[in-house]
Design a protein around this motif. Structure first.
Motif, short mmCIF file in Angstrom:
data_model
loop_
_atom_site.label_atom_id
_atom_site.label_comp_id
_atom_site.label_asym_id
_atom_site.label_seq_id
_atom_site.Cartn_x
_atom_site.Cartn_y
_atom_site.Cartn_z
N VAL A 125 35.40 -14.24 -4.20
CA VAL A 125 34.01 -14.48 -4.56
C VAL A 125 33.53 -15.80 -3.97
O VAL A 125 32.41 -15.91 -3.47
N GLY A 126 34.40 -16.82 -3.97
CA GLY A 126 34.05 -18.12 -3.40
C GLY A 126 33.75 -18.04 -1.92
O GLY A 126 32.81 -18.69 -1.43
N ARG A 127 34.51 -17.24 -1.20
CA ARG A 127 34.27 -17.09 0.24
C ARG A 127 32.94 -16.40 0.51
O ARG A 127 32.20 -16.76 1.42
N ILE A 128 32.63 -15.38 -0.31
CA ILE A 128 31.37 -14.68 -0.14
C ILE A 128 30.21 -15.59 -0.53
O ILE A 128 29.16 -15.60 0.12
N GLU A 129 30.40 -16.39 -1.60
CA GLU A 129 29.37 -17.33 -2.01
C GLU A 129 29.07 -18.33 -0.89
O GLU A 129 27.90 -18.69 -0.65
N VAL A 155 19.39 -22.87 -7.66
CA VAL A 155 18.72 -21.58 -7.79
C VAL A 155 19.57 -20.48 -7.18
O VAL A 155 19.76 -19.40 -7.77
N MET A 156 20.13 -20.73 -5.99
CA MET A 156 20.93 -19.71 -5.32
C MET A 156 22.25 -19.48 -6.04
O MET A 156 22.77 -18.36 -6.06
N ASN A 161 25.51 -15.57 -8.85
CA ASN A 161 26.37 -15.17 -9.96
C ASN A 161 25.75 -14.04 -10.79
O ASN A 161 26.47 -13.17 -11.29
N ALA A 162 24.42 -14.04 -10.91
CA ALA A 162 23.76 -12.93 -11.61
C ALA A 162 23.94 -11.63 -10.85
O ALA A 162 24.23 -10.58 -11.43
N VAL A 163 23.77 -11.69 -9.52
CA VAL A 163 23.95 -10.50 -8.69
C VAL A 163 25.40 -10.04 -8.73
O VAL A 163 25.69 -8.84 -8.86
N THR A 164 26.34 -10.99 -8.61
CA THR A 164 27.76 -10.65 -8.64
C THR A 164 28.13 -9.96 -9.94
O THR A 164 28.85 -8.95 -9.95
N PHE A 165 27.64 -10.49 -11.07
CA PHE A 165 27.94 -9.89 -12.36
C PHE A 165 27.43 -8.45 -12.42
O PHE A 165 28.15 -7.54 -12.88
N ASN A 166 26.21 -8.22 -11.95
CA ASN A 166 25.65 -6.87 -11.97
C ASN A 166 26.45 -5.91 -11.10
O ASN A 166 26.69 -4.76 -11.50
N GLU A 185 17.60 -1.80 -5.95
CA GLU A 185 16.16 -2.03 -6.16
C GLU A 185 15.93 -3.02 -7.30
O GLU A 185 15.15 -3.97 -7.17
N GLY A 186 16.63 -2.82 -8.41
CA GLY A 186 16.44 -3.68 -9.56
C GLY A 186 16.90 -5.11 -9.32
O GLY A 186 16.21 -6.08 -9.68
N VAL A 187 18.06 -5.27 -8.68
CA VAL A 187 18.60 -6.60 -8.39
C VAL A 187 17.70 -7.33 -7.39
O VAL A 187 17.44 -8.52 -7.53
#
Length: 203
Positions: A125-129, A155-156, A161-166, A185-187
């Motif tokens: 996840v850190g590498r993708i972030e 903000v990012m 993290n919100a997107v990753t959680f979803n 679409e929702g994200v």
């Protein structure tokens, strides 16, 4: 991993083993898979597998590394194109890319990801972030209004993290409440709404 690939033959062997691991996990599950299963699916002997890896956990780690590296490389290559788009479309494109990568081999990578969700994968996840922050900086350079957001990295970070959680919740559910297109679409709409809320008010 016991040794790094130094020749094309070694790289091909590693690819066979990692593809064998994907096949085995899709067939037997992560816990049920053995090194013998991996070797059989790769079409090699167990002895050959141990020439490259210590055990199946070592194979899984290498497979995680390769999958996250491929995703990061793919996103990075698309950054020049993504920064030309509006933020909602750019987010949707990244999510489409991510889900397409998981689904391109008949769902084997998706089966593996679902298994590793219950293991530690913070490094991936850190590498993708990191590559998403690169995309953010390049995007801000092409869209001056985006650069006016106060504390853009914060903000990012929240959005990532919100997107990753979803996404994790969606992938981890055997019967998700929404399909992939509805999720994207929702994200995307969520990201646009939050970013717009962080734009400085016009005087």
């Amino acid at each position: 991993m016991r040794r790094k690939p130094k020749q094309q033959r070694s790289e091909k062997m590693l690819q066979l083993i990692l593809e064998g691991a994907l096949d085995a996990v899709a067939r037997y599950g992560m816990e049920g898979t053995t090194t013998r299963h991996i070797a059989e699916r790769a079409g090699i002997s167990v002895g050959t597998l141990y020439h490259y890896f210590d055990d199946k956990a070592d194979v899984y780690t290498a497979l995680q590394d390769r999958m996250s590296s491929q995703l990061v490389t793919t996103i990075r290559a698309l950054i020049p194109n993504l920064v030309q788009k509006d933020i909602g479309t750019a987010v949707a494109d990244v999510l489409h890319l991510f889900l397409a990568e998981l689904d391109r081999d008949g769902g084997k990578q998706l089966a593996f990801i679902r298994n590793i969700l219950h293991r530690s994968f913070d490094r991936d996840v850190g590498r993708i972030e990191q590559v998403m922050m690169e995309l953010t900086l390049m995007y801000a350079a092409h869209h001056p209004e985006f650069a006016t957001i106060k504390n853009l990295p914060r903000v990012m970070y929240i959005l990532f993290n919100a997107v990753t959680f979803n996404i994790i919740r969606h992938l981890d559910s055997p019967s998700p409440h929404v399909n992939s297109e509805q999720l994207i679409e929702g994200v995307s709409q969520m990201c646009v709404a939050y970013i717009n809320s962080q734009m400085p008010a016009e005087s």
